[in-house]
Design a protein around this motif. Structure first.
Motif, mmCIF file in Angstrom:
data_model
loop_
_atom_site.group_PDB
_atom_site.id
_atom_site.type_symbol
_atom_site.label_atom_id
_atom_site.label_comp_id
_atom_site.label_asym_id
_atom_site.label_seq_id
_atom_site.Cartn_x
_atom_site.Cartn_y
_atom_site.Cartn_z
ATOM 1 N N ALA A 65 0.822 -1.123 -0.039
ATOM 2 C CA ALA A 65 -0.132 0.212 -0.054
ATOM 3 C C ALA A 65 0.843 1.186 -0.158
ATOM 4 C CB ALA A 65 -0.832 0.058 1.216
ATOM 5 N N ASP A 66 0.886 2.034 -1.126
ATOM 6 C CA ASP A 66 1.447 3.223 -1.117
ATOM 7 C C ASP A 66 0.360 4.451 -0.959
ATOM 8 O OD1 ASP A 66 3.741 5.374 -1.538
ATOM 9 O OD2 ASP A 66 3.766 4.641 -3.598
ATOM 10 N N MET A 67 0.774 5.412 -1.256
ATOM 11 C CA MET A 67 -0.366 6.540 -0.751
ATOM 12 C C MET A 67 -0.537 7.845 -1.793
ATOM 13 S SD MET A 67 0.040 8.612 2.839
ATOM 14 C CE MET A 67 -1.460 9.317 3.576
ATOM 15 N N GLU A 68 0.280 7.837 -2.674
ATOM 16 C CA GLU A 68 0.092 9.099 -3.625
ATOM 17 C C GLU A 68 -0.965 8.494 -4.483
ATOM 18 O OE1 GLU A 68 4.522 9.345 -2.472
ATOM 19 O OE2 GLU A 68 3.053 7.704 -3.034
ATOM 20 N N GLY A 69 -1.344 7.267 -4.655
ATOM 21 C CA GLY A 69 -2.284 6.914 -5.722
ATOM 22 C C GLY A 69 -3.613 6.612 -5.079
ATOM 23 N N ILE A 70 -3.843 7.053 -3.668
ATOM 24 C CA ILE A 70 -4.913 6.696 -2.923
ATOM 25 C C ILE A 70 -6.275 7.972 -3.541
ATOM 26 C CG2 ILE A 70 -6.238 7.189 -0.531
ATOM 27 C CD1 ILE A 70 -4.288 4.431 -1.067
ATOM 28 N N THR A 71 -7.368 7.262 -3.164
ATOM 29 C CA THR A 71 -8.734 7.912 -3.601
ATOM 30 C C THR A 71 -8.532 9.374 -3.056
ATOM 31 O OG1 THR A 71 -9.832 5.861 -3.991
ATOM 32 C CG2 THR A 71 -11.135 7.988 -3.470
ATOM 33 N N GLY A 72 -8.715 10.437 -3.930
ATOM 34 C CA GLY A 72 -8.929 11.834 -3.200
ATOM 35 C C GLY A 72 -7.787 12.733 -3.073
ATOM 36 N N LEU A 73 -6.395 11.934 -3.061
ATOM 37 C CA LEU A 73 -5.214 12.630 -2.569
ATOM 38 C C LEU A 73 -4.537 13.228 -3.715
ATOM 39 C CD1 LEU A 73 -3.964 10.257 0.031
ATOM 40 C CD2 LEU A 73 -5.909 11.836 0.175
ATOM 41 N N VAL A 74 -4.052 14.370 -3.725
ATOM 42 C CA VAL A 74 -3.364 15.157 -4.999
ATOM 43 C C VAL A 74 -2.116 16.016 -4.698
ATOM 44 C CG1 VAL A 74 -5.455 15.209 -6.398
ATOM 45 C CG2 VAL A 74 -4.765 17.311 -4.755
ATOM 46 N N ASP A 75 -1.909 16.324 -3.348
ATOM 47 C CA ASP A 75 -0.856 16.990 -3.021
ATOM 48 C C ASP A 75 -0.062 16.380 -1.903
ATOM 49 O OD1 ASP A 75 -0.158 20.317 -3.418
ATOM 50 O OD2 ASP A 75 -0.004 19.682 -1.353
ATOM 51 N N ALA A 76 1.292 17.072 -1.729
ATOM 52 C CA ALA A 76 2.148 16.696 -0.962
ATOM 53 C C ALA A 76 1.716 16.875 0.638
ATOM 54 C CB ALA A 76 3.560 17.349 -0.890
ATOM 55 N N ALA A 77 0.823 17.968 0.758
ATOM 56 C CA ALA A 77 0.040 18.037 1.898
ATOM 57 C C ALA A 77 -0.784 16.916 2.489
ATOM 58 C CB ALA A 77 -0.727 19.306 2.065
ATOM 59 N N GLY B 145 1.535 17.326 7.165
ATOM 60 C CA GLY B 145 0.980 17.776 6.053
ATOM 61 C C GLY B 145 -0.403 18.596 6.466
ATOM 62 N N ARG B 146 -0.901 19.626 6.064
ATOM 63 C CA ARG B 146 -2.192 20.092 6.651
ATOM 64 C C ARG B 146 -3.369 18.803 6.409
ATOM 65 N NH1 ARG B 146 -3.908 24.823 2.903
ATOM 66 N NH2 ARG B 146 -4.015 23.123 1.122
ATOM 67 N N ASP B 147 -3.501 18.313 5.446
ATOM 68 C CA ASP B 147 -4.515 17.149 5.162
ATOM 69 C C ASP B 147 -4.029 15.909 5.045
ATOM 70 O OD1 ASP B 147 -6.529 18.780 4.655
ATOM 71 O OD2 ASP B 147 -5.905 19.377 2.607
ATOM 72 N N TYR B 148 -2.835 15.424 5.884
ATOM 73 C CA TYR B 148 -2.163 14.496 6.243
ATOM 74 C C TYR B 148 -3.136 13.068 6.986
ATOM 75 C CZ TYR B 148 0.946 10.557 7.702
ATOM 76 O OH TYR B 148 1.285 9.347 8.295
ATOM 77 N N GLU B 149 -3.930 13.866 7.906
ATOM 78 C CA GLU B 149 -4.597 12.949 8.898
ATOM 79 C C GLU B 149 -5.890 12.209 7.939
ATOM 80 O OE1 GLU B 149 -3.829 11.509 11.491
ATOM 81 O OE2 GLU B 149 -1.819 12.489 11.471
ATOM 82 N N ARG B 150 -6.279 13.127 7.205
ATOM 83 C CA ARG B 150 -7.381 12.862 6.267
ATOM 84 C C ARG B 150 -6.893 11.747 5.172
ATOM 85 N NH1 ARG B 150 -8.296 14.435 1.178
ATOM 86 N NH2 ARG B 150 -10.445 14.021 0.266
ATOM 87 N N GLY B 151 -5.669 11.928 4.650
ATOM 88 C CA GLY B 151 -5.162 10.905 3.811
ATOM 89 C C GLY B 151 -4.740 9.773 4.317
ATOM 90 N N ARG B 152 -4.457 9.834 5.468
ATOM 91 C CA ARG B 152 -4.203 8.197 6.499
ATOM 92 C C ARG B 152 -5.662 7.613 6.161
ATOM 93 N NH1 ARG B 152 -1.464 9.341 11.964
ATOM 94 N NH2 ARG B 152 -0.629 7.234 11.716
#
Length: 277
Positions: A7-19, A25-32
């Motif tokens: 499981a990588d992270m850049e290709g996850i649903t909804g994620l587009v930015d380093a943050a 990052g500002r939206d990292y917790e949402r990214g997790r």
């Protein structure tokens, strides 16, 4: 049926930015949270297809992105680093299939958060003379172990890269790249259903096939942004120079994958580059 999920992270649903994908990052917790939802969709698909043993390797950055309690209870998690095999830690010939979740396209492509392992520090990678990124190197290394890659999720650029490498892999585009930090997003519920269905399809008896045999010896070539990195790595036995920023070595692919992880740790000690600048 034993299933391995990287499981990588850049290709996850909804994620587009380093943050979205970097700790702090500002939206990292949402990214997790979004990462866990994509992985859980893949786990549900694997269970529906008959999987009895599922292991998930957190393969992004610090490799502590997935919150263990958020993971589907029928999957085990490999978390933290260092890992000798990095993004493929825990993959063995005993696994019946591999699934890649949240993967991205290689450096130089117009994909969301595209890069090859180390942001811009790695400019290009070649495997036996063929341009390769994280997708191709994971596929080829798994094939050496006798494990087929059956399904992959990411943006449309990652899916196209996968199809060019092996068109038998079932892919799910959860977003369509508009640029490196912009995409048209697939609705999350729809993306999760598509991931689950793709895994079921990929694991079906008719789709899953033994990987194409690979040779005992492969050549791995890497072009670095910094000549200092290339020069330092020449101190490792078996590493030779192609030019001032490009090095290569030869060997069995699983050994090369582990060696490449050592190269990256050396490079990280010599540079202090943010991964998406």
């Amino acid at each position: 049926m034993r299933i391995y999920i990287s499981a990588d992270m850049e290709g996850i649903t909804g994620l587009v930015d380093a943050a979205d994908v970097q700790p702090g990052g500002r939206d990292y917790e949402r990214g997790r949270q979004m990462m866990a939802e994509d992985v859980n969709a893949a786990v549900r698909g694997a269970i529906a297809a008959g999987a009895t043993d599922i292991v998930v390797n957190d393969a992004h950055g610090p490799m502590r992105n997935l919150v263990p309690e958020a993971l589907h209870p029928q999957a085990r998690l490999i978390r933290g680093k260092p890992k000798h095999m990095g993004m493929l830690e825990g993959l063995t010939p005993e696994h019946d299939a591999m699934i890649c979740v949240g993967y991205h396209s290689r450096a130089g492509t117009l994909g969301v958060l595209s890069h090859s392992f180390m942001g811009h520090e790695i400019e290009d990678i070649w495997l036996d003379g063929r341009p390769v990124g994280e997708i191709g190197l994971a596929h080829a290394t798994a094939a050496t172990l006798g494990v087929p890659l059956v399904a992959l999720t990411g943006d449309d650029s990652a899916c196209a890269e996968t199809a060019a490498w092996d068109d038998s892999v079932t892919t799910v585009a959860v977003k369509r790249a508009h640029d490196r930090f912009a995409a048209e997003l697939r609705p999350a519920a729809e993306a999760h259903r598509a991931i689950e269905e793709a895994v079921i399809t990929g694991l079906s008896a008719g789709k899953r096939k033994a990987p194409t045999p690979t040779s005992d010896s492969a050549t791995l070539t890497v072009r670095w942004q910094s000549a200092s990195v290339a020069s330092t790595l020449l101190g490792i036995p078996g590493v030779t120079s192609v030019d001032s920023r490009t090095i290569e070595t030869h060997g069995q692919l699983t050994s090369l994958y582990r060696l490449f992880g050592i190269w990256m740790r050396v490079a990280a000690s010599l540079t202090n580059q943010p991964p998406y600048c």
